[in-house]
Design a protein around this motif. Sequence first.
Motif, PDB file in Angstrom:
ATOM      1  N   ILE A  40      57.087  41.995  25.450  1.00 54.71           N
ATOM      2  CA  ILE A  40      56.438  40.746  25.829  1.00 54.71           C
ATOM      3  C   ILE A  40      55.484  41.046  26.980  1.00 54.71           C
ATOM      4  O   ILE A  40      55.885  41.613  27.998  1.00 54.71           O
ATOM      5  CB  ILE A  40      57.479  39.687  26.251  1.00 54.71           C
ATOM      6  CG1 ILE A  40      58.431  39.406  25.085  1.00 54.71           C
ATOM      7  CG2 ILE A  40      56.790  38.411  26.719  1.00 54.71           C
ATOM      8  CD1 ILE A  40      59.610  38.535  25.440  1.00 54.71           C
ATOM      9  N   GLN A  41      54.223  40.658  26.806  1.00 51.33           N
ATOM     10  CA  GLN A  41      53.219  40.884  27.838  1.00 51.33           C
ATOM     11  C   GLN A  41      53.554  40.052  29.069  1.00 51.33           C
ATOM     12  O   GLN A  41      53.862  38.871  28.976  1.00 51.33           O
ATOM     13  CB  GLN A  41      51.846  40.506  27.309  1.00 51.33           C
ATOM     14  CG  GLN A  41      50.726  40.796  28.261  1.00 51.33           C
ATOM     15  CD  GLN A  41      49.391  40.379  27.675  1.00 51.33           C
ATOM     16  OE1 GLN A  41      49.210  39.218  27.317  1.00 51.33           O
ATOM     17  NE2 GLN A  41      48.493  41.323  27.561  1.00 51.33           N
ATOM     18  N   THR A  42      53.513  40.677  30.229  1.00 51.47           N
ATOM     19  CA  THR A  42      53.828  40.000  31.483  1.00 51.47           C
ATOM     20  C   THR A  42      52.578  39.944  32.342  1.00 51.47           C
ATOM     21  O   THR A  42      51.872  40.926  32.473  1.00 51.47           O
ATOM     22  CB  THR A  42      54.935  40.777  32.240  1.00 51.47           C
ATOM     23  OG1 THR A  42      56.040  40.929  31.368  1.00 51.47           O
ATOM     24  CG2 THR A  42      55.365  40.065  33.474  1.00 51.47           C
ATOM     25  N   THR A  44      52.736  38.113  35.519  1.00 51.03           N
ATOM     26  CA  THR A  44      53.127  37.871  36.914  1.00 51.03           C
ATOM     27  C   THR A  44      54.395  38.657  37.237  1.00 51.03           C
ATOM     28  O   THR A  44      55.219  38.928  36.366  1.00 51.03           O
ATOM     29  CB  THR A  44      53.411  36.378  37.188  1.00 51.03           C
ATOM     30  OG1 THR A  44      54.439  35.935  36.309  1.00 51.03           O
ATOM     31  CG2 THR A  44      52.172  35.530  37.000  1.00 51.03           C
ATOM     32  N   TRP A  45      54.527  39.005  38.511  1.00 49.30           N
ATOM     33  CA  TRP A  45      55.748  39.641  39.004  1.00 49.30           C
ATOM     34  C   TRP A  45      56.828  38.574  39.122  1.00 49.30           C
ATOM     35  O   TRP A  45      56.550  37.375  39.029  1.00 49.30           O
ATOM     36  CB  TRP A  45      55.496  40.289  40.378  1.00 49.30           C
ATOM     37  CG  TRP A  45      54.523  41.422  40.323  1.00 49.30           C
ATOM     38  CD1 TRP A  45      53.221  41.399  40.726  1.00 49.30           C
ATOM     39  CD2 TRP A  45      54.748  42.735  39.823  1.00 49.30           C
ATOM     40  NE1 TRP A  45      52.623  42.608  40.507  1.00 49.30           N
ATOM     41  CE2 TRP A  45      53.547  43.452  39.956  1.00 49.30           C
ATOM     42  CE3 TRP A  45      55.838  43.392  39.273  1.00 49.30           C
ATOM     43  CZ2 TRP A  45      53.405  44.792  39.567  1.00 49.30           C
ATOM     44  CZ3 TRP A  45      55.703  44.721  38.883  1.00 49.30           C
ATOM     45  CH2 TRP A  45      54.507  45.396  39.031  1.00 49.30           C
ATOM     46  N   ILE A  46      58.051  38.961  39.374  1.00 49.81           N
ATOM     47  CA  ILE A  46      59.169  38.020  39.461  1.00 49.81           C
ATOM     48  C   ILE A  46      58.959  36.980  40.565  1.00 49.81           C
ATOM     49  O   ILE A  46      59.430  35.858  40.462  1.00 49.81           O
ATOM     50  CB  ILE A  46      60.513  38.766  39.620  1.00 49.81           C
ATOM     51  CG1 ILE A  46      61.655  37.833  39.300  1.00 49.81           C
ATOM     52  CG2 ILE A  46      60.630  39.382  40.996  1.00 49.81           C
ATOM     53  CD1 ILE A  46      62.984  38.513  39.074  1.00 49.81           C
ATOM     54  N   ASP A  47      58.197  37.354  41.618  1.00 46.68           N
ATOM     55  CA  ASP A  47      57.943  36.396  42.705  1.00 46.68           C
ATOM     56  C   ASP A  47      56.747  35.484  42.423  1.00 46.68           C
ATOM     57  O   ASP A  47      56.363  34.676  43.253  1.00 46.68           O
ATOM     58  CB  ASP A  47      57.739  37.132  44.032  1.00 46.68           C
ATOM     59  CG  ASP A  47      56.486  37.983  44.062  1.00 46.68           C
ATOM     60  OD1 ASP A  47      55.756  38.054  43.049  1.00 46.68           O
ATOM     61  OD2 ASP A  47      56.224  38.593  45.119  1.00 46.68           O
ATOM     62  N   GLY A  48      56.132  35.610  41.226  1.00 41.37           N
ATOM     63  CA  GLY A  48      55.014  34.762  40.849  1.00 41.37           C
ATOM     64  C   GLY A  48      53.648  35.346  41.163  1.00 41.37           C
ATOM     65  O   GLY A  48      52.632  34.776  40.793  1.00 41.37           O
ATOM     66  N   THR A  49      53.602  36.500  41.848  1.00 43.67           N
ATOM     67  CA  THR A  49      52.345  37.158  42.159  1.00 43.67           C
ATOM     68  C   THR A  49      51.696  37.665  40.878  1.00 43.67           C
ATOM     69  O   THR A  49      52.369  38.260  40.040  1.00 43.67           O
ATOM     70  CB  THR A  49      52.588  38.361  43.107  1.00 43.67           C
ATOM     71  OG1 THR A  49      53.324  37.914  44.236  1.00 43.67           O
ATOM     72  CG2 THR A  49      51.282  38.993  43.547  1.00 43.67           C
ATOM     73  N   VAL A  50      50.401  37.448  40.737  1.00 48.89           N
ATOM     74  CA  VAL A  50      49.675  37.905  39.556  1.00 48.89           C
ATOM     75  C   VAL A  50      49.608  39.432  39.550  1.00 48.89           C
ATOM     76  O   VAL A  50      49.334  40.061  40.573  1.00 48.89           O
ATOM     77  CB  VAL A  50      48.250  37.310  39.525  1.00 48.89           C
ATOM     78  CG1 VAL A  50      47.453  37.867  38.360  1.00 48.89           C
ATOM     79  CG2 VAL A  50      48.311  35.796  39.456  1.00 48.89           C
ATOM     80  N   ILE A  51      49.871  40.030  38.400  1.00 47.94           N
ATOM     81  CA  ILE A  51      49.807  41.482  38.269  1.00 47.94           C
ATOM     82  C   ILE A  51      48.356  41.900  38.130  1.00 47.94           C
ATOM     83  O   ILE A  51      47.627  41.397  37.287  1.00 47.94           O
ATOM     84  CB  ILE A  51      50.604  41.956  37.036  1.00 47.94           C
ATOM     85  CG1 ILE A  51      52.081  41.645  37.219  1.00 47.94           C
ATOM     86  CG2 ILE A  51      50.375  43.441  36.789  1.00 47.94           C
ATOM     87  CD1 ILE A  51      52.934  41.949  35.997  1.00 47.94           C
ATOM     88  N   THR A  52      47.922  42.815  38.999  1.00 47.86           N
ATOM     89  CA  THR A  52      46.579  43.394  38.929  1.00 47.86           C
ATOM     90  C   THR A  52      46.707  44.903  39.042  1.00 47.86           C
ATOM     91  O   THR A  52      47.765  45.415  39.408  1.00 47.86           O
ATOM     92  CB  THR A  52      45.687  42.886  40.074  1.00 47.86           C
ATOM     93  OG1 THR A  52      46.226  43.380  41.297  1.00 47.86           O
ATOM     94  CG2 THR A  52      45.599  41.380  40.115  1.00 47.86           C
ATOM     95  N   SER A  53      45.642  45.606  38.762  1.00 42.00           N
ATOM     96  CA  SER A  53      45.695  47.061  38.889  1.00 42.00           C
ATOM     97  C   SER A  53      45.915  47.465  40.350  1.00 42.00           C
ATOM     98  O   SER A  53      46.463  48.520  40.634  1.00 42.00           O
ATOM     99  CB  SER A  53      44.428  47.704  38.347  1.00 42.00           C
ATOM    100  OG  SER A  53      43.308  47.216  39.031  1.00 42.00           O
ATOM    101  N   VAL A  54      45.530  46.607  41.296  1.00 39.70           N
ATOM    102  CA  VAL A  54      45.720  46.914  42.711  1.00 39.70           C
ATOM    103  C   VAL A  54      47.203  46.919  43.073  1.00 39.70           C
ATOM    104  O   VAL A  54      47.711  47.883  43.625  1.00 39.70           O
ATOM    105  CB  VAL A  54      44.962  45.912  43.615  1.00 39.70           C
ATOM    106  CG1 VAL A  54      45.289  46.136  45.077  1.00 39.70           C
ATOM    107  CG2 VAL A  54      43.476  46.029  43.368  1.00 39.70           C
TER     108      VAL A  54
END
Length: 60
Positions: A40-42, A44-54
């Motif tokens: 399943i494509q995710t 956001t992290w568990i804390d709601g932060t958007v996942i970025t390459s950074v």
Amino acid sequence: MTNNLNLLTTEQFFGSSDPTLDKEIVTLIDEFTMEVVNYIQTTTWIDGTVITSVNEADLI
């Protein structure tokens, strides 16, 4: 039974840059266990932060 399914292996999928494979849920065959698995494509992290390459790079 996976004989009737035309699925990519995990190695083929994750090694591909084919944009048509960019889906929210993908069903693959795990090349090590030969089990059918769903990824399943995710976005956001568990804390709601958007996942970025950074922030992915921060984990290394």
